[in-house]
Write an enzyme that holds these catalytic residues in place. Sequence first.
Site, PDB file in Angstrom:
ATOM      1  N   ARG A  38     -22.463  11.084  -1.830  1.00 34.68           N
ATOM      2  CA  ARG A  38     -22.665   9.625  -1.861  1.00 34.68           C
ATOM      3  C   ARG A  38     -24.073   9.254  -2.311  1.00 34.68           C
ATOM      4  NH1 ARG A  38     -19.115   7.657   3.366  1.00 34.68           N
ATOM      5  NH2 ARG A  38     -17.161   7.760   2.225  1.00 34.68           N
ATOM      6  N   LYS A 235       2.611   7.161   7.204  1.00 32.71           N
ATOM      7  CA  LYS A 235       3.280   5.966   7.707  1.00 32.71           C
ATOM      8  C   LYS A 235       3.527   4.882   6.677  1.00 32.71           C
ATOM      9  CE  LYS A 235       1.349   4.828  11.877  1.00 32.71           C
ATOM     10  NZ  LYS A 235       0.034   4.616  12.491  1.00 32.71           N
ATOM     11  N   GLY A 388      -8.543   7.937   1.373  1.00 34.98           N
ATOM     12  CA  GLY A 388      -9.436   9.009   1.808  1.00 34.98           C
ATOM     13  C   GLY A 388      -8.802  10.387   1.748  1.00 34.98           C
ATOM     14  N   GLY A 411     -10.597   2.669   2.795  1.00 36.17           N
ATOM     15  CA  GLY A 411     -10.043   1.371   3.191  1.00 36.17           C
ATOM     16  C   GLY A 411     -10.184   0.328   2.101  1.00 36.17           C
TER      17      GLY A 411
END
Length: 431
Positions: A38, A235, A388, A411
């Site tokens: 990062r 999910k 992710g 997200g």
Amino acid sequence: MTYNKKTIEDIAVAGKKVIARCDFNVPMKDGVITDDKRIVGALPTIKYLLDQGAAVILCSHFGRPHNILDAKLELDKKEKKKVEALPEAEQAAATAKFLEAAKGDDKKFSLAPVAKRLSELLGIEVQMATDVVGPDAKAKAAALRPGQVLLLENVRFHKKETKNDPEFAKEMASMAEIFVNDAFGTAHRAHASTAGLADYLPAVCGYLIQKEISIMGGALADPKRPFVAILGGAKVSDKIGVINNLIEKVDTLIVGGGMAYTFFKAQGLEIGTSICEHDKLDLALELMAKAKAKGVRFLLPLDNKLGREYAPDTESMVVDSDSIPAGWMGLDVGPKTQALFAEVLANAGTVIWNGPMGVSEWDNFAAGTEAVAKAVAESDAISIIGGGDSAAAVEKLGFADRMTHVSTGGGASLEFLEGKTLPGIACLLDK
Ligand code: ADP
Ligand code: MG
């Protein structure tokens, strides 16, 4: 959502103080950075600003500290009151305990190791402020010259950061003349340093955000066809928004991974002990009906690799999707499915992939995810990986370099794919 936002190249930064929000939320163990990806990712934006003659003030969050600077600042007022309410004999100990806890948190969640690593990567000193909007930050920001870099302390030391407190944002803004947002991973949050600053300063994006919005936004707005979305993961409920948005745009929608079993169950198939969201069966049917109504080809796994139990080296076997016996659970897609999905992906113009095809963390159930990763890497399609775990799987398999874009925000990329407005991007100046 399509964004056409001004970038650092669309604004004059020479001689200006620029505050740039980065994502320096790096993995760290005992004060040592274990992966500096990062920080390396932020370099192009920082270097550009320095080359242009800006004085660069950097800020970021790191972990989830207990808002200790706020607490310390308020110690004289709020904490003092609490301490004073205690019996006199306990007051000194209570104050000491509070300050000690604050110290531990300061160290554990300090961005100081990032300043050090950034100095090494840039080859110039990166100054570190011991606070965010306190006297040290303000003095160092005021003295900062063009070509110099200052890193503010962890913005999440203040609860006002996540509350997007306007006074806090204004204080941060007072140190600079231009705001650059280059933290895509937090762009879906309206925090002081991700969006609030734009209320007080002209705001543009850095190269990382620009890449995310041009590639992901471009694919969603004007995809090269056929446009294939491949969705997996555990999910359905995590991905409802993504499926709903992508159904409107794609030619083919592929569903694999654990969420496929909710679709099978909804169609009345036996799924054994596979993961299933029983309260989402109607929704699964609705989504399939919607795909049909829109003329979207909807593909589910043809076969599955089953396990006896949820464990990495459980006994396993491959069966077709209409023959799953009771007492077995689907943990990966089978070889027929891999061949079908690979063929569809090979002929795609644009691929958006979110969610592994199985429990790819386990070698015995990673083949489906690997086959998909390979097919996407080998195709000429514009390929975008969001999420992710999917990004981690692609990295681990060594295919990341062969994708058009691996989104850096878990997200945030999901919300982007859902078509939601991202406050950290919406707040920037339009071109
Ligand atoms: P992403 O982070 O890329 O958005 P998700 O978090 O939605 O992906 O899904 C990843 C998780 O889904 C992984 O932990 C993986 O083990 C799990 N998963 C995938 N397939 C199955 C399955 N058949 N049964 C149980 N879990 C699964
Ligand atoms: Mg995940």
